[in-house]
Motif scaffolding. Structure first.
Motif, mmCIF file in Angstrom:
data_model
loop_
_atom_site.group_PDB
_atom_site.id
_atom_site.type_symbol
_atom_site.label_atom_id
_atom_site.label_comp_id
_atom_site.label_asym_id
_atom_site.label_seq_id
_atom_site.Cartn_x
_atom_site.Cartn_y
_atom_site.Cartn_z
ATOM 1 N N MET A 81 0.874 -1.306 -0.043
ATOM 2 C CA MET A 81 -0.016 -0.058 -0.005
ATOM 3 C C MET A 81 0.787 1.283 -0.222
ATOM 4 O O MET A 81 0.630 2.364 -0.718
ATOM 5 N N ASP A 90 1.123 4.888 -2.582
ATOM 6 C CA ASP A 90 0.663 6.013 -1.984
ATOM 7 C C ASP A 90 1.268 7.089 -2.538
ATOM 8 O O ASP A 90 2.393 7.050 -2.632
ATOM 9 N N TYR A 144 3.486 -0.555 6.283
ATOM 10 C CA TYR A 144 3.396 0.784 5.676
ATOM 11 C C TYR A 144 4.592 1.718 6.136
ATOM 12 O O TYR A 144 5.105 2.424 5.241
ATOM 13 N N SER A 170 7.497 3.302 3.852
ATOM 14 C CA SER A 170 7.393 4.727 3.472
ATOM 15 C C SER A 170 8.311 5.647 4.243
ATOM 16 O O SER A 170 8.626 6.641 3.793
ATOM 17 N N VAL A 216 -2.122 8.780 8.242
ATOM 18 C CA VAL A 216 -2.601 7.545 7.577
ATOM 19 C C VAL A 216 -3.122 6.717 8.347
ATOM 20 O O VAL A 216 -2.357 6.161 9.484
ATOM 21 N N HIS A 238 -6.086 10.057 6.430
ATOM 22 C CA HIS A 238 -6.063 9.170 4.973
ATOM 23 C C HIS A 238 -6.616 7.996 5.479
ATOM 24 O O HIS A 238 -5.507 7.401 5.772
ATOM 25 N N ARG A 291 -6.743 4.093 4.790
ATOM 26 C CA ARG A 291 -6.094 2.835 3.901
ATOM 27 C C ARG A 291 -6.556 1.475 4.449
ATOM 28 O O ARG A 291 -6.105 0.861 5.082
ATOM 29 N N ARG A 323 -8.070 5.153 0.081
ATOM 30 C CA ARG A 323 -7.606 4.405 -1.078
ATOM 31 C C ARG A 323 -7.471 3.140 -0.290
ATOM 32 O O ARG A 323 -6.776 2.753 0.642
#
Length: 468
Positions: free
Chosen positions: A263, A267, A288, A292, A340, A368, A370, A441
């Protein structure tokens, strides 16, 4: 969903049985049960576990039960194990699965002379008693178990115990796992492989789809070889499974890290922190964050001492209230933060919406969302995940119905399941606006399946794309 555990031991098996069953408590909320066979024959106990944990309810029974063979379960619906007397002799049986054609099977049994059923669960015939009746149609237990696996539409895995030992059968498409553990003087049978490790067992084998094995205190013999086709439930990794478990060689926690990593790669948001909705959203969020480079944080904590389960009790309105009550914000980690937020899934949409609302009230600047799996478009036909009376209980289907003016066709649903389609994008945006997320998303189906490390055709994806 439910889970089961069995033991065949040269010593008394009750200690191992008790703790092995208890390690399946995350899979069910309504009933727990134990049955043992020893010098005095069969002994069984069943208790309601809606308001107290398995260990508390069965503490007295453990001190009174003795036997070399034992089976037990955590059940989301019917009381079990059952003790059945038939032309096969007396046996105990417990099942995990979902029988979609129970009415048809009942009628067939009545037409063949079966007179009545004793057990009722929620006004319906006890599914485990129905399975026992199917087994009893054949001349021996192996043929009876194989017959039950073949005629059930849905899913069925089971444990059966008589004076000779234990019979274990995995669903014919392997939708649920069944594994065998071994130590010096015993074998065990479990749905969760971590359940036996602290009891001194090591991995012996994992049953294949449709495989039937007979287990005693000295050996494990396959009586019906596994089939070639597998459709194991992907939600076992995404949500149901305990982090320490592995299915088909893939650990649950590792799969969730893999999901989060995939994911993150797709993103483009620039948050201050990454957070997961406790508990199953947390490992996805860690994956994640690791990929990230955005810091992982816990801006809210689940209060577990008295509210350990998000789907307990079983009434939906009460469940939603409890889910809201037990999440406690850490305002210093929320205020003015862009975050997120990862959850395992969006089913009905109520709990996640309320979670995001309290994050905003606690000072979050952006949230956000997810979800770690794609939009759920179909109610589960196989394991009672997203169990509902109608597909319209699902948040995505309500949005789709509104977009399609109530005329939802299978062709349209195929487009809504395609993350490259305009219909999919419109659906996701409508869901975002209704839930008041900063952005939304979903994880892609292909990425989620890749995260398991298994061949895609071995994984059940029905609830996301309708493919059986």
């Amino acid at each position: 969903m439910g889970g089961f555990f069995g033991v065949a031991s040269q010593q008394d098996c009750v200690f191992d049985l008790f703790f092995g069953i208890d390690y399946h408590s995350h899979l069910g909320t309504r009933r727990g049960g134990m049955a043992v066979f020893g010098e005095k024959g069969f002994n069984r106990a069943i208790h309601n576990i809606e308001n107290a944990p398995f260990r508390t309810k069965f503490d007295k029974d453990v001190s009174e039960m003795k036997g070399h063979f034992g089976i037990g379960c955590i059940s989301d619906y019917e009381p079990q194990p059952l003790i059945v007397r038939s032309h096969h002799g007396t046996y105990a049986i417990t099942t995990v699965g979902k029988l979609n054609n129970s009415s048809q099977l009942l009628q067939q049994l009545f037409d063949q002379g079966h007179s009545h059923f004793m057990e009722q669960s929620g006004g319906e015939i006890n599914a485990t008693e129905l399975v026992a009746a199917l087994i009893n149609q054949k001349e021996n237990l192996i043929e009876g178990i194989r017959y039950a696996l073949e005629v059930v539409d849905g899913s069925l895995s089971l444990l059966l115990m008589n004076q000779a030992g234990l019979y274990a059968a995995r669903d014919r498409y392997g939708r649920t796992p069944v594994v065998i553990g071994k130590k010096e003087d015993a074998f065990c049978i479990s749905m969760e492989d971590f359940a036996y490790r602290n009891l001194g067992y090591s991995d012996y084998k994992e049953l294949g789809p449709g495989e039937i094995a007979v287990v005693t205190d000295r050996n494990c013999i396959t009586m019906v070889k596994p089939g070639e086709k597998m459709k194991i439930c992907t939600f076992l990794w995404v949500y149901y499974g305990y982090p320490a478990s592995s299915y088909e060689g893939m650990n649950v926690e590792q799969m969730r890290y893999n999901c989060g990593k995939k994911m993150a790669k797709r993103d483009d948001v620039k948050p201050d922190i990454v957070a997961g909705v406790p508990d199953s959203g947390v490992p996805h969020a860690i994956g994640y964050a690791n990929e990230s480079g955005v810091p992982f944080s816990r801006p809210f904590i689940k209060y577990t001492p008295t509210w350990p389960r998000s789907f307990m009790p079983t009434i939906q309105s009460k469940r939603d209230l409890i889910a809201k009550m037990k999440l406690l914000p850490v305002e210093n980690l929320i205020k003015n933060k862009r975050m997120v937020l990862i959850d395992d899934s969006i089913v009905r949409g109520t709990q996640l919406r309320e979670t995001v609302e309290f994050l905003y009230r606690s000072g979050a600047k952006e949230v956000h969302v997810r979800p770690a799996c794609p939009p759920i478009l179909y109610g589960c036909k196989y394991l009672n995940f997203s169990r509902s009376t109608s597909d319209m209980d699902l948040f995505s289907r309500r949005v789709i119905a509104r977009l399609e003016n109530g005329n939802v066709t299978e062709e349209a649903l195929r487009e809504y399941a395609d993350p490259e389609s305009e219909r999919y994008a419109t659906m996701v945006e409508e869901m975002r606006k209704e839930q008041k997320f900063t952005s939304l998303r979903f994880n892609r189906l292909d990425d989620m399946l890749d995260a398991t490390g298994l061949e895609h055709e071995k994984l059940c994806t029905y609830c996301w794309d309708g493919r059986e």
